[in-house]
Motif scaffolding. Structure first.
Motif, PDB file in Angstrom:
ATOM      1  N   GLY A  84       0.815  -1.209   0.000  1.00 14.85           N
ATOM      2  CA  GLY A  84       0.000   0.000   0.000  1.00 14.85           C
ATOM      3  C   GLY A  84       0.843   1.251   0.000  1.00 14.85           C
ATOM      4  N   ARG A  85       0.188   2.395   0.196  1.00 10.09           N
ATOM      5  CA  ARG A  85       0.856   3.706   0.230  1.00 10.09           C
ATOM      6  C   ARG A  85       0.325   4.512   1.404  1.00 10.09           C
ATOM      7  N   LYS A  86       1.215   5.327   1.973  1.00 10.20           N
ATOM      8  CA  LYS A  86       0.835   6.260   3.025  1.00 10.20           C
ATOM      9  C   LYS A  86       1.444   7.619   2.704  1.00 10.20           C
ATOM     10  N   ILE A  87       0.786   8.691   3.130  1.00 13.78           N
ATOM     11  CA  ILE A  87       1.328  10.041   2.918  1.00 13.78           C
ATOM     12  C   ILE A  87       1.259  10.832   4.216  1.00 13.78           C
ATOM     13  N   GLU A 120       6.106  10.317   2.035  1.00 13.66           N
ATOM     14  CA  GLU A 120       5.223   9.331   1.422  1.00 13.66           C
ATOM     15  C   GLU A 120       5.895   7.973   1.566  1.00 13.66           C
ATOM     16  N   LEU A 121       5.127   6.980   1.953  1.00 16.35           N
ATOM     17  CA  LEU A 121       5.636   5.630   2.106  1.00 16.35           C
ATOM     18  C   LEU A 121       5.039   4.715   1.051  1.00 16.35           C
ATOM     19  N   VAL A 122       5.865   3.856   0.500  1.00 12.37           N
ATOM     20  CA  VAL A 122       5.403   2.840  -0.447  1.00 12.37           C
ATOM     21  C   VAL A 122       5.781   1.484   0.114  1.00 12.37           C
ATOM     22  N   LEU A 123       4.798   0.624   0.269  1.00  7.79           N
ATOM     23  CA  LEU A 123       5.019  -0.727   0.774  1.00  7.79           C
ATOM     24  C   LEU A 123       4.713  -1.711  -0.349  1.00  7.79           C
ATOM     25  N   ASP A 124       5.737  -2.347  -0.853  1.00  9.37           N
ATOM     26  CA  ASP A 124       5.606  -3.238  -1.999  1.00  9.37           C
ATOM     27  C   ASP A 124       5.866  -4.672  -1.553  1.00  9.37           C
TER      28      ASP A 124
END
Length: 396
Positions: free
Chosen positions: A152-155, A211-215
């Motif tokens: 997911g993504r977080k900002i 901003e976080l990207v979780l892949d």
């Protein structure tokens, strides 16, 4: 309510933290921002003195107090011009969630470091397409053997660059219903697939936004706060995510109120000092009601906001989560409004001098609006109060 009359212990804490804050002051924070670094010296000293973990359990190195005590710490540091925004995140949100719902292993691993400041934790909930609607969170976790895979993504996540881990709000599928339910995961900063990107903000603060990207971030089973469903009901895990979430959000609102009140007091103090000293037409400008009355009104608004903050902290610390939710929202709203007005009036009192670097007020014009926007907008708080408190029809 007795909570609004501070105990001798609270007064002593307020005095001691105020003295620490004044030793650093606004110049220290301004310098750290200009140098692009974190206020590590103040954070470390506050940790050694026990202020950072004053709300955490004594058996894990904390002070054994609550959000009432931690809010005093943040307010007084802010009033001295040297607020620590990560107090809102690391001990208040993450520390509270782990101390209330974490497994014994999670408590031993994280709470002592959060208490003395040697470890910090960020908090990721906001998403680009979810906004204030936590039910639209799309960061999901799925099982892969004994592990979890988080995507997911977080900002607008504060302080990720300095945090040892981030407490991520995700959602998992309920095996019984197929619907998604919230869960909280501890994600160490160097986990593979966990990327961060700074957000270019006009806000002058030592703590940066990311901003976080979780892949497909692979996490062990014990990364889930509270463990799995085999744990006792109410202790955490997959069946207590919503409870965990609100256990962290109420302290966040209370601490945001403390942040705003401290900032408002700092700005007001600058204006009062200037109004006493600045002489025009043979009298200090503070002798004129056009100057004095707005400053008096700002002071009253800040004091009223503090009373609601104290009520919210008292309710939360005594276990009334429902009552605390209402009061925390009201406190955050009142403090944000009081802060914005105090900063605006302070700048106006100084006139052109209020926009100079010498007095350090101009940067607070932007900073003061943060409390109106985050962690929840004033409009959503008004929605909450009109619907939950007044019983009016829901508009969303």
């Amino acid at each position: 309510m007795t909570a609004v009359i501070e105990s001798e212990e609270h007064k002593a804490l307020r005095s001691a933290v105020s003295a620490l804050g004044r030793r650093y002051g606004r110049d220290y924070i301004t310098r750290t921002i200009a140098e692009g670094r974190h206020p590590t010296e103040l954070w470390a000293e506050a940790g050694k003195l026990g202020y950072l973990g004053v709300n955490l359990p004594e058996e894990y190195g904390g002070g054994g107090g609550g959000i009432a005590e931690l809010s005093i710490v943040l307010e007084e540091l802010g009033a001295a011009g040297s607020p620590l925004l990560m107090l809102v995140v690391s001990p208040a949100i993450c520390g509270t969630v782990i101390s209330r719902f974490g497994t014994e292993e999670q408590k031993r691993a994280w709470l002592p470091g959060l208490a003395d400041g040697t470890r910090t934790m960020a908090f990721g909930i906001t998403e680009p397409d979810a906004g204030s609607n936590s039910h639209r969170i799309t960061t999901t976790a799925r099982r892969d053997g004994a592990d979890w895979l988080l995507t997911g993504r977080k900002i607008y996540v504060s302080g990720v660059d300095q945090a040892d881990a981030t407490l991520i709000v995700g959602r998992t599928a309920d095996a019984r219903t197929g619907s998604l339910k919230p869960c909280l995961f501890i994600v160490p900063r160097d986990t593979e697939g966990f990327a961060r990107h700074p957000i270019d903000m006009e806000l002058h603060a030592a703590e940066k936004q990311f901003e976080l990207v979780l892949d497909d971030v692979r996490l062990p089973a014990d990364a889930l706060v509270g463990g799995g469903p085999s744990h006792a009901f109410g202790s955490g895990g997959e069946d207590a995510g919503l409870l965990q979430l609100f256990a962290g959000l109420n302290p966040e609102r209370i601490m945001t109120a403390a942040f705003a009140i401290g900032m408002g007091r700092h700005a007001l103090g600058k204006a009062i000092e200037y109004a006493r000293d600045r002489t025009v037409w043979k009298v200090p400008i503070g002798a004129h009601q056009a100057i004095a009355h707005p400053l008096a009104q700002a002071h009253i608004d800040l004091e009223l906001a503090r009373l609601m903050m104290q009520k919210a902290a008292h309710l939360y610390d005594t276990g009334d989560d429902v009552g605390a939710g209402e009061a925390a929202n009201m406190a955050k709203y009142a403090a944000a409004e009081a802060c914005v007005k105090a900063v605006d009036q302070a700048v106006h009192t100084l006139g052109g001098a209020g926009l100079t670097r010498e007095f350090g007020l101009a940067s607070l014009i932007t900073a003061s609006r943060v409390a109106r926007i985050a962690p929840v907008s004033r409009e959503m708080i008004l929605n909450y109060v009109s619907h939950q408190t007044l019983g009016l029809p829901k508009s969303y």
